[in-house]
Write a protein that holds these residues in place. Structure first.
Motif, PDB file in Angstrom:
ATOM      1  N   THR A 207       0.835  -1.195   0.000  1.00  0.00           N
ATOM      2  CA  THR A 207       0.000   0.000   0.000  1.00  0.00           C
ATOM      3  C   THR A 207       0.876   1.253   0.000  1.00  0.00           C
TER       4      THR A 207
ATOM      5  N   ALA B 221      -4.079  -0.151  -4.611  1.00  0.00           N
ATOM      6  CA  ALA B 221      -5.176   0.768  -4.290  1.00  0.00           C
ATOM      7  C   ALA B 221      -5.656   0.509  -2.867  1.00  0.00           C
TER       8      ALA B 221
ATOM      9  N   PRO C 262      -8.439  -0.026  -0.925  1.00  0.00           N
ATOM     10  CA  PRO C 262      -9.360   0.883  -0.224  1.00  0.00           C
ATOM     11  C   PRO C 262      -9.818   0.369   1.141  1.00  0.00           C
ATOM     12  N   GLN C 263      -9.720  -0.952   1.391  1.00  0.00           N
ATOM     13  CA  GLN C 263     -10.104  -1.497   2.700  1.00  0.00           C
ATOM     14  C   GLN C 263      -9.257  -0.908   3.825  1.00  0.00           C
TER      15      GLN C 263
ATOM     16  N   GLU D  40      -8.291   2.127   3.984  1.00  0.00           N
ATOM     17  CA  GLU D  40      -8.586   3.559   4.086  1.00  0.00           C
ATOM     18  C   GLU D  40      -7.300   4.387   4.117  1.00  0.00           C
TER      19      GLU D  40
ATOM     20  N   SER E 223      -4.156   9.244  -1.631  1.00  0.00           N
ATOM     21  CA  SER E 223      -4.815   8.580  -2.763  1.00  0.00           C
ATOM     22  C   SER E 223      -3.795   7.690  -3.481  1.00  0.00           C
TER      23      SER E 223
ATOM     24  N   ASP F 269      -5.011  -2.131  -9.029  1.00  0.00           N
ATOM     25  CA  ASP F 269      -6.232  -2.354  -8.247  1.00  0.00           C
ATOM     26  C   ASP F 269      -6.867  -3.695  -8.601  1.00  0.00           C
TER      27      ASP F 269
END
Length: 159
Positions: free
Chosen positions: A10, A38, A40-41, A43, A47, A71
């Motif tokens: 990440t 990416a 997104p889990q 957070e 970006s 992603d």
């Protein structure tokens, strides 16, 4: 045979521990692909595009390194970049169980791809991106743990 290692993470943010691993891996493999997830889990604070740009800036001086955001499924990313090794960092024994499980699953999904584990240098072993973010969010000095451009980006993001 050309050996390309893909180092996924990440990188929120990239730390000196990550950088240490990439520098050392670049001496071992023909090419190192740093794949910024990416994820997104988790957070992330930054970006995906911000993280990719930070990683590019921090690793710009290391030859044989490419940086991409992704992603999709890790093994698909590995195939997309024609890598034959997944590089993973282990900071402590507590990382091993999770990483061992991931390596087993990745081997089932892509039997032709090997997972290689590396440990960061002793002075970087305790650094994690989540600890760096926590220190920064509480106003602490993170300059010993990240590149100056990352420290500046953290300060700007938190303001």
């Amino acid at each position: 045979m050309k050996v390309t290692a893909l180092y996924p993470g990440t990188f929120d943010p990239i730390t000196n521990g990550h950088t240490d691993l990439v520098r050392r891996a670049a001496r071992l493999f023909d090419e190192v692909v740093v794949a910024v997830a990416a994820n997104p889990q988790k957070e992330p604070l930054f970006s995906l595009s911000e993280r990719v740009e930070l990683v590019r800036g921090v690793l710009a001086d290391i030859e044989g390194v490419r940086i991409f955001g992704f992603d999709n499924l890790l093994v698909d990313c590995v195939r997309d970049h024609k890598a034959n090794v997944i590089l993973r960092g282990l900071r402590a024994a507590s990382d091993f169980e999770y990483e061992f499980q991931l390596a087993g699953m990745n081997r089932r999904l892509a039997p032709d791809v090997e997972t290689v584990f590396m440990t960061p240098s002793e002075q970087e072993m305790f650094i994690s991106a989540s600890l760096v973010k926590e220190i920064a969010l509480h106003g602490g000095n993170v300059s010993d743990f990240v590149n100056p451009r990352v420290a500046a980006a953290l300060a700007a993001k938190i303001r």
